[in-house]
Design a protein around this motif. Structure first.
Motif, PDB file in Angstrom:
ATOM      1  N   GLY A  10       0.837  -1.205   0.000  1.00 15.20           N
ATOM      2  CA  GLY A  10       0.000   0.000   0.000  1.00 15.20           C
ATOM      3  C   GLY A  10       0.860   1.239   0.000  1.00 15.20           C
ATOM      4  N   TYR A  11       0.260   2.364  -0.315  1.00 14.75           N
ATOM      5  CA  TYR A  11       0.980   3.631  -0.415  1.00 14.75           C
ATOM      6  C   TYR A  11       0.412   4.630   0.582  1.00 14.75           C
ATOM      7  CZ  TYR A  11       2.341   1.395  -4.750  1.00 14.75           C
ATOM      8  OH  TYR A  11       2.809   0.490  -5.660  1.00 14.75           O
ATOM      9  N   THR A  12       1.286   5.464   1.136  1.00 14.75           N
ATOM     10  CA  THR A  12       0.843   6.531   2.036  1.00 14.75           C
ATOM     11  C   THR A  12      -0.374   7.254   1.440  1.00 14.75           C
ATOM     12  OG1 THR A  12       3.118   6.858   2.760  1.00 14.75           O
ATOM     13  CG2 THR A  12       1.568   8.656   3.193  1.00 14.75           C
ATOM     14  N   TYR A  13      -0.310   7.490   0.140  1.00 12.55           N
ATOM     15  CA  TYR A  13      -1.371   8.291  -0.489  1.00 12.55           C
ATOM     16  C   TYR A  13      -2.451   7.451  -1.165  1.00 12.55           C
ATOM     17  CZ  TYR A  13       1.969  12.051   0.341  1.00 12.55           C
ATOM     18  OH  TYR A  13       2.824  12.939   0.920  1.00 12.55           O
ATOM     19  N   SER A  14      -2.507   6.127  -0.902  1.00 15.38           N
ATOM     20  CA  SER A  14      -3.604   5.317  -1.456  1.00 15.38           C
ATOM     21  C   SER A  14      -4.938   5.912  -0.997  1.00 15.38           C
ATOM     22  CB  SER A  14      -3.513   3.873  -0.951  1.00 15.38           C
ATOM     23  OG  SER A  14      -2.473   3.169  -1.583  1.00 15.38           O
TER      24      SER A  14
HETATM   25  N1  PLP Z   1      10.581   5.874   2.103  1.00 18.21           N
HETATM   26  C1  PLP Z   1      10.431   6.116   3.416  1.00 18.21           C
HETATM   27  C2  PLP Z   1      11.653   6.439   4.252  1.00 18.21           C
HETATM   28  C3  PLP Z   1       9.139   6.051   4.007  1.00 18.21           C
HETATM   29  O1  PLP Z   1       8.991   6.259   5.312  1.00 18.21           O
HETATM   30  C4  PLP Z   1       8.016   5.758   3.161  1.00 18.21           C
HETATM   31  C5  PLP Z   1       6.668   5.718   3.725  1.00 18.21           C
HETATM   32  O2  PLP Z   1       6.414   5.829   4.900  1.00 18.21           O
HETATM   33  C6  PLP Z   1       8.224   5.504   1.821  1.00 18.21           C
HETATM   34  C7  PLP Z   1       9.519   5.572   1.313  1.00 18.21           C
HETATM   35  C8  PLP Z   1       7.086   5.140   0.914  1.00 18.21           C
HETATM   36  O3  PLP Z   1       6.315   6.268   0.581  1.00 18.21           O
HETATM   37  P1  PLP Z   1       4.880   6.116  -0.091  1.00 18.21           P
HETATM   38  O4  PLP Z   1       4.023   5.386   0.898  1.00 18.21           O
HETATM   39  O5  PLP Z   1       4.425   7.558  -0.311  1.00 18.21           O
HETATM   40  O6  PLP Z   1       5.059   5.358  -1.370  1.00 18.21           O
END
Ligand code: PLP
Ligand code: PXG
Length: 456
Positions: free
Chosen positions: A332-336
């Motif tokens: 999953g993605y933070t912005y899902s």
């Molecule tokens: N890199 C780091 C250090 C993160 O903490 C995160 C998400 O928490 C990500 C990458 C992934 O980001 P996204 O969920 O926006 O794809």
């Protein structure tokens, strides 16, 4: 630390910043762009409305490409703008892991109702690339949760474009997108592409010859054994490689072979989804139902970044087992399901429905076909391809400089004819907003024809 001259510069109003040429262009590393060439002679857009962009030098540019195949309802649609504004002021962000907000649920129900019947579940991403990597991961995990974890191979196709993630470039088939980036995913194989100018040049709509190319999948199954293959991913119509159409019967045959061998079939509809070919999905227009569909672009009319993977009931059910407290998919993605993207997508679906835009694309397809094929006979035109509101004009490559003729047509169309087209090598690709009318179609092909004539 700011340099002395930026520190002393008066802060500029953000609206002015967005509509006038930037003072400096150095820091921005542009994607898929010849950076030094572009920065020497920038092509900058300041605003957009309906079928037109306005450039920073004040010219009205007819949009022949719906941005980058995404603004299917045209630009700056008031309903979509208002929905994003309202949502930004109501809930800017909500965590998507073990938390939620109402809109992605509401949107998923709307999307499921638009999709082919078995595809009733939606996983959100922020782009086509993320949708592709998500679908590939779901395919691998699906086989594993069913006890067939040895199905690890992924099959793509030559000339395929599936975005730029490691999964996407591994199944993709464009050498430039692959060769710089190491060994990629292991266990990937490719079907042959279906572009065949010798047999199919100047076909109107789907080409007649080449359904048998799907049988190459049987050859790969014989080589690797079906028990090692997780999924096949193809674009029903390939866009990025210069518009490559499926020969009549080809996709049906791929579906049959996948079903026979328990291989999942993924349609990458990032470009073909949301009306481009005269139905919500190409799967529906072609009458072939895949196990997953990857989307982005037209889903939110390009007004906010969003992608989605449509997943069949059967796949989803396979995951909904085990203890209730167990996370079913570690992905999953933070912005899902981001609130702004959901608001944009919901308003976009309203506009598509209210204006019947998918049907409009179907109805205008005949006139589009007539006008694009009238370019046959112009200098250097060696093929013309069309389907729905997609079109491509392939130009002969200059022997000493492949790609230069296509690029020149693209550039001259923008500067001299106020028309935006795409070029991929020497192929000019077109994919206008679905709101266009016959006069817009006339204008697109009058201007493109003039540009092709002017370009030796
Ligand atoms: N890199 C780091 C250090 C993160 O903490 C995160 C998400 O928490 C990500 C990458 C992934 O980001 P996204 O969920 O926006 O794809
Ligand atoms: N799959 C397909 C079939 C696509 O066309 C992607 C995945 C990746 O989507 P994102 O949102 O990650 O870019 C695409 C994107 C072109 C062009 O010139 C096409 C795309 C992107 C940029 C340019 O044809 N397609």
């Amino acid at each position: 630390m700011s340099s002395p001259d930026t520190a002393s510069a008066a802060p500029r109003d953000p609206a002015t910043l967005a509509t006038s040429a930037p003072e400096r262009t150095d820091a921005y590393w542009m994607p898929f762009t010849a950076n030094r060439q572009f920065k020497a002679e920038p092509r900058l857009l300041a605003s957009a409305e309906g079928m037109y962009y306005r450039s920073v030098d004040g010219r009205e540019i007819l949009d022949g490409t719906a941005g980058l195949w995404c603004c299917n309802a045209g630009h700056a649609r008031p309903q979509i703008v208002a929905a994003i504004q309202r949502q930004a002021a109501t809930l800017d962000f909500a965590p998507s892991f073990q938390m939620g907000h109402p809109l992605p649920f509401v949107l998923a129900e709307r999307l499921a109702a638009l999709a082919p019947a078995p595809l009733q579940h939606v996983f959100y991403t922020n782009s086509g690339s993320e949708s592709v990597d998500t679908a590939l991961k779901i395919a691998l995990a699906y086989h594993r949760v069913r006890g067939e974890g040895q199905r690890t191979r992924l099959i793509g196709r030559e000339k395929g474009y599936h975005g730029v993630g490691f999964g996407g470039i591994s199944v993709g088939g464009l050498a430039n997108n692959r060769k710089f980036f190491g060994a990629l995913l292991p266990g990937v194989d490719h079907l042959p592409h279906t572009l065949d100018l010798r047999r199919n040049a100047f076909s109107r709509g789907l080409p007649k010859h080449g359904a048998e190319l799907a049988d190459e999948l049987e050859r790969l199954v014989a080589l690797h054994d079906a028990s090692t293959i997780a999924a096949v991913i193809v674009e029903p119509i390939a866009g990025s490689a210069g518009v490559i159409l499926p020969p009549e019967g080809y996709l049906q045959r791929l579906r049959e072979i996948c079903t026979k061998h328990g291989i999942l079939l993924i349609f990458d509809e990032v470009i073909t989804g949301f009306g481009r070919v005269g139905d919500c999905f190409a799967a529906q227009r072609f009458g072939v139902v895949p196990d997953m569909i990857t989307t982005a672009k037209g889903l939110s009319n390009g007004a906010a970044p969003m992608g989605a993977v449509f997943v069949s009931q059967a796949i989803h059910e396979a995951f909904m087992n085990g203890p209730e407290g167990a996370i079913e998919l570690f992905h999953g993605y933070t912005y899902s399901g981001h609130p702004l993207a959901c608001a944009a997508a919901l308003a976009t679906l309203d506009v598509y429905a209210e204006e019947n835009l998918f049907a409009a694309a179907h109805e205008l397809g005949d006139y589009w076909e007539e006008r694009i094929h009238a370019l046959q006979g112009l200098p250097n035109v060696i093929d013309i391809r069309n389907y729905g509101l997609v079109g491509a004009v392939e130009l002969a490559a200059r022997p000493d400089a492949p790609g230069s003729r296509g690029y020149e047509v693209f550039k001259r169309a923008f500067h001299e004819q106020n028309l935006m087209v795409r070029c991929t090598g020497d192929t000019i690709a077109l994919s206008p907003p679905l709101i266009l009318n016959r006069e817009h179609i006339d204008r697109i092909f009058d201007r493109l024809g003039a540009t092709i004539r002017a370009t030796a």
